[in-house]
Design a protein around this motif. Structure first.
Motif, short mmCIF file in Angstrom:
data_model
loop_
_atom_site.label_atom_id
_atom_site.label_comp_id
_atom_site.label_asym_id
_atom_site.label_seq_id
_atom_site.Cartn_x
_atom_site.Cartn_y
_atom_site.Cartn_z
N UNK A 173 0.81 -1.22 0.00
CA UNK A 173 0.00 0.00 0.00
C UNK A 173 0.84 1.27 0.00
N UNK A 174 2.11 1.16 0.39
CA UNK A 174 3.00 2.33 0.44
C UNK A 174 4.31 2.03 -0.28
N UNK A 175 4.23 1.24 -1.35
CA UNK A 175 5.46 0.79 -1.99
C UNK A 175 6.30 1.94 -2.54
N UNK A 176 5.67 3.03 -2.91
CA UNK A 176 6.42 4.17 -3.45
C UNK A 176 7.28 4.86 -2.38
N UNK A 177 6.99 4.58 -1.10
CA UNK A 177 7.76 5.18 -0.01
C UNK A 177 8.93 4.31 0.43
N UNK A 178 8.99 3.07 -0.07
CA UNK A 178 10.03 2.15 0.38
C UNK A 178 11.38 2.51 -0.25
N UNK A 179 12.43 2.66 0.54
CA UNK A 179 13.76 2.98 -0.01
C UNK A 179 14.25 1.86 -0.92
N UNK A 180 14.90 2.22 -1.98
CA UNK A 180 15.39 1.21 -2.92
C UNK A 180 16.42 0.30 -2.26
N UNK A 181 17.18 0.83 -1.31
CA UNK A 181 18.16 -0.01 -0.61
C UNK A 181 17.46 -1.12 0.17
N UNK A 182 16.32 -0.79 0.75
CA UNK A 182 15.56 -1.77 1.52
C UNK A 182 14.95 -2.84 0.62
N UNK A 183 14.34 -2.41 -0.48
CA UNK A 183 13.75 -3.39 -1.40
C UNK A 183 14.83 -4.24 -2.06
N UNK A 184 16.02 -3.62 -2.32
CA UNK A 184 17.12 -4.39 -2.87
C UNK A 184 17.62 -5.44 -1.89
N UNK A 185 17.66 -5.06 -0.63
CA UNK A 185 18.05 -6.00 0.44
C UNK A 185 17.10 -7.19 0.48
N UNK A 186 15.79 -6.92 0.43
CA UNK A 186 14.81 -8.01 0.45
C UNK A 186 14.93 -8.88 -0.80
N UNK A 187 15.22 -8.24 -1.93
CA UNK A 187 15.33 -8.99 -3.18
C UNK A 187 16.51 -9.96 -3.14
N UNK A 188 17.64 -9.51 -2.61
CA UNK A 188 18.82 -10.38 -2.52
C UNK A 188 18.54 -11.57 -1.61
N UNK A 189 17.95 -11.32 -0.45
CA UNK A 189 17.61 -12.41 0.47
C UNK A 189 16.59 -13.35 -0.17
N UNK A 190 15.62 -12.77 -0.85
CA UNK A 190 14.56 -13.58 -1.46
C UNK A 190 15.08 -14.49 -2.54
N UNK A 191 16.01 -13.98 -3.36
CA UNK A 191 16.57 -14.82 -4.43
C UNK A 191 17.35 -16.00 -3.86
N UNK A 192 17.91 -15.82 -2.69
CA UNK A 192 18.64 -16.93 -2.05
C UNK A 192 17.69 -17.99 -1.52
N UNK A 193 16.45 -17.62 -1.22
CA UNK A 193 15.54 -18.52 -0.52
C UNK A 193 15.12 -19.72 -1.36
N UNK A 194 14.90 -19.54 -2.65
CA UNK A 194 14.33 -20.63 -3.44
C UNK A 194 15.31 -21.79 -3.60
#
Length: 304
Positions: A179-200
């Motif tokens: 609901x507030x994705x435009x407010x999320x810092x790119x560093x934070x979303x990048x951090x989640x993306x890196x962790x997420x790619x490792x999960x599968x």
């Protein structure tokens, strides 16, 4: 489809081989499993849901199809409980059949979704996670408390086990961030993306490490019921309800995949902790995971 499925099962087989050859010790597998369950998997769910464009996705229709499929299979099992008891299936064994029939392996589903449809597939499967996991946790804990030999979990304990479940809180956080994705810092979303790619990849290795081919007994009624309901009836029910709600295209494919994947390896730990038949649960999980290599493509090709 077949290429993606084979790739997923090759990673699972690698996990089994690593454990069988003792290249990774059992204590290390426990740590990897906890890391995947508590950190990496929540990251991929949060990131996928937070960054997803849900405006063109049939969230309600897809979620309702899967929820009704689960409730239908659960109701069928509960209604036939007296017949199963007369066939020699006791309470703990029934709980393992129940978990084996309704739960799903989220790691396999997400890996297949990403392999088949990329980010759109991951988004659709994340919707399945948010729809199915809360209901499944409630149903399985209640059934174990009612039919298993362990000490029944208190109401407070049941609520805590649901709220603290990483699959549940990560879904809630991801939907809130959406609901507030435009407010999320790119560093934070990048951090989640890196962790997420490792999960599968790591998650699939953990699935393979949990398989114990030595525990596969001669198939009995309990094995057959769990296999038939999870690998055949569940995807068929999901497909029927999806048709009623008008789910088509990629969403229909992901709905069928969510219904057709084998049961969760975590079901073994719940059975062990709450007095279910843990050895039977391990056998059902292993058997379904092996058979899904054949049943999954059939379900998708004929139903999607």
């Amino acid at each position: 489809m077949l290429d993606s499925l084979i790739a997923v099962f090759l990673v699972i087989a690698t996990g089994w081989l690593l454990k069988a050859r003792n290249l990774v010790s059992p204590s290390h597998w426990l740590g990897v499993e906890r890391l995947t369950y508590q950190v990496l998997f929540p990251a991929v769910v949060i990131h996928t849901l937070a960054m997803a464009d849900l405006r063109g996705v049939p969230v309600v229709a897809m979620g309702a199809s899967l929820v009704l499929a689960i409730l239908s299979v659960a109701a069928l099992l509960l209604l036939t409980r007296p017949l199963l008891a007369r066939a020699g299936i006791d309470g703990p064994a029934f709980t393992s059949i129940f978990q084996g029939s309704v739960r799903w392996n989220t790691f396999v589903a997400l890996a297949l979704a990403a392999g088949l449809q990329g980010r759109n597939g991951a988004t659709l499967m994340a919707i399945a996670v948010a729809s199915m996991i809360p209901l499944l946790n409630v149903l399985c804990v209640v059934v174990l408390a009612r039919f298993a030999n362990g000490k029944p979990m208190s109401v407070g304990g049941t609520v805590r086990s649901i709220l603290y479940n990483p699959f549940i809180w990560s879904s809630a956080v991801g939907l809130a961030f959406n609901q507030v994705q435009w407010l999320l810092p790119s560093a934070f979303t990048g951090y989640l993306d890196i962790l997420g790619r490792a999960s599968l990849g790591i998650g699939l290795l953990v699935v393979g490490s949990a398989l114990d081919l030595n525990r596969l007994a001669r198939p009995r009624l309990a094995h057959g019921v769990a296999v038939a309901l999870k690998l055949a009836v569940m995807p068929l029910a999901a497909w029927l309800y999806a048709g009623l709600f008008g789910v088509t295209g990629p969403a229909l494919t992901m709905t069928i995949v969510a219904g057709a994947v084998p049961t969760a390896t975590a079901a073994y730990f719940l059975a062990r902790d709450l007095g279910g038949d843990a050895p039977l649960m391990a056998e059902i999980t292993t058997l379904q995971t092996l058979l899904a290599l054949a049943t999954l493509p059939v379900a998708v090709l004929f139903l999607a």
